[in-house]
Enzyme design. Structure first.
Site, PDB file in Angstrom:
ATOM      1  N   CYS A 124       0.810  -1.231   0.000  1.00 48.21           N
ATOM      2  CA  CYS A 124       0.000   0.000   0.000  1.00 48.21           C
ATOM      3  C   CYS A 124       0.838   1.274   0.000  1.00 48.21           C
ATOM      4  O   CYS A 124       0.316   2.365  -0.221  1.00 48.21           O
ATOM      5  CB  CYS A 124      -0.958   0.000   1.189  1.00 48.21           C
ATOM      6  SG  CYS A 124      -2.222  -1.297   1.085  1.00 48.21           S
ATOM      7  N   HIS A 266      -2.913   7.348   2.690  1.00 48.93           N
ATOM      8  CA  HIS A 266      -3.426   6.067   2.198  1.00 48.93           C
ATOM      9  C   HIS A 266      -4.790   5.808   2.816  1.00 48.93           C
ATOM     10  O   HIS A 266      -4.958   5.892   4.035  1.00 48.93           O
ATOM     11  CB  HIS A 266      -2.446   4.955   2.564  1.00 48.93           C
ATOM     12  CG  HIS A 266      -3.004   3.586   2.390  1.00 48.93           C
ATOM     13  ND1 HIS A 266      -3.589   3.156   1.220  1.00 48.93           N
ATOM     14  CD2 HIS A 266      -3.077   2.537   3.264  1.00 48.93           C
ATOM     15  CE1 HIS A 266      -3.987   1.907   1.373  1.00 48.93           C
ATOM     16  NE2 HIS A 266      -3.697   1.517   2.598  1.00 48.93           N
ATOM     17  N   ASN A 296     -10.493   0.656   0.603  1.00 47.90           N
ATOM     18  CA  ASN A 296      -9.033   0.625   0.559  1.00 47.90           C
ATOM     19  C   ASN A 296      -8.620  -0.033  -0.752  1.00 47.90           C
ATOM     20  O   ASN A 296      -8.822  -1.227  -0.948  1.00 47.90           O
ATOM     21  CB  ASN A 296      -8.507  -0.171   1.761  1.00 47.90           C
ATOM     22  CG  ASN A 296      -6.991  -0.270   1.801  1.00 47.90           C
ATOM     23  OD1 ASN A 296      -6.314  -0.029   0.806  1.00 47.90           O
ATOM     24  ND2 ASN A 296      -6.459  -0.647   2.950  1.00 47.90           N
TER      25      ASN A 296
END
Length: 343
Positions: A124, A266, A296
């Site tokens: 990520c 993020h 996400n």
């Protein structure tokens, strides 16, 4: 072709990486909290309270990471004055194949065959690592224009009974083009802070399916080929690492948290976003987020959030932007830039 035409000397002015354009895409299939598998025994209120997510997009059967990467790349190149680039970078945790890297095939599909192309893997944190790689290539004079694409199809990694990860992740891709520019112009990328801690590599992992699996026959089974995350430990690490990394990059740029106009972290969890902003003393109205709509999306989350903010006119030319991310590895990283005149 990637080349270094003019050797740099200590007296030469280094090219400045400048953000030229950003774009993103998500697959058309929208999965609301009410559409989640019934055996997960969840509901809209439960999911929103724990994650802040209302919907996410999952790829239909037959749609791969490469398909989303291509769509995002085409979208961002359409915003540029030229499609020509010297380097194509792809960052993903869900590549179409273990070998080869995705970037060369993407370059060929874009009509860019012959340019340098490779993948960057940092889960990520991949977009920030990729942005740093692209910026370094430009600053060193090796490339003048770089296409960076971040794409993940996490729905293919989630186990059928994994409610905790299943409610969080969505699929998507985001892309940016960076070019060599001059110091002080809008879009200037000012600096980075990157870090890792491999001693905690098993907190976010897909244990099976790799060389270790083949080297130890019988050790790994089919469940080991699905995504695993130790949620509580990751939650604390994410808040701490993104906060510390943000402060470090701000210091290197000569900024304080009060100088930040937009924080784009993020999109892991709404509570994480809020806490990172709070610890940095950045008010909620300056925190950019789209997790409620897309979940996400792994490495794609930051460029998707940026593209969404541009589309909604929530980010403007000249604003000082802080990016920060945390992911498996463990990895983390932050970047600061001045927002350009982006469409």
């Amino acid at each position: 072709m990637l080349r270094r035409d003019d050797p740099l000397t200590e007296h030469a002015e280094r090219p400045i990486p400048v953000l030229e354009a950003v774009a993103g895409c998500v697959p058309p299939r929208v999965v609301s909290n009410d559409d989640l598998p019934a055996h997960w025994d969840t509901n809209d209120t439960w999911v929103r309270r724990r994650t802040g997510i209302g919907t996410r997009h999952w790829a239909e059967e037959g749609t791969s990471t490469g398909d989303l990467a291509l769509a995002a790349a085409e979208a961002v190149l359409a915003k540029c004055e030229t499609r020509s680039v010297d380097l194509v970078l792809v960052t993903t945790s869900t590549p179409d194949h273990p070998i080869p890297a995705m970037a060369p095939a993407l370059a060929a599909k874009l009509g860019l065959a012959g340019v340098a192309a490779f993948d960057v893997s940092a889960v990520c944190t991949g977009f920030v690592y990729g942005l740093a790689t692209a910026s370094g290539m430009i600053a060193s004079g090796i490339a003048r224009r770089v296409l960076l694409v971040a794409a993940d199809v996490y729905s293919t990694l989630i186990g059928p009974d994994d409610r905790s990860a299943g409610v969080v992740f969505g699929d998507g891709a985001g892309a940016v083009v960076l070019r060599a520019g001059e110091r002080g112009e809008p879009g200037e990328v000012l600096g980075f802070d990157l870090g890792s801690d491999g001693t905690e590599h098993d907190l976010i992992t897909v244990p099976g399916g790799g060389a270790r699996d083949r080297a130890e026959p019988g050790r790994y089974g089919e469940p080991d080929r699905h995504f695993r995350m130790s949620g509580r430990e990751v939650y604390q690490h994410a808040i701490t690492r993104m906060t510390e990394s943000s402060l470090a990059v701000l210091k290197s740029a000569g900024w304080t948290t009060a100088d930040v106009d937009r924080l784009v972290a993020h999109q892991a969890n709404a509570r994480i976003l809020s806490l990172v902003g709070s610890r940095l003393s950045i008010p909620d109205e300056k925190v950019v987020g789209n997790i409620e709509r897309v979940g996400n999306t792994g490495a794609a989350s930051i460029p998707l959030a940026l593209a969404d903010a541009v589309a909604r006119q929530e980010i403007h030319a000249g604003e000082r932007v802080l990016l920060t991310a945390f992911g498996g590895g463990l990895t983390w990283g932050s970047a600061v830039l001045v927002w350009p005149e982006a469409d």
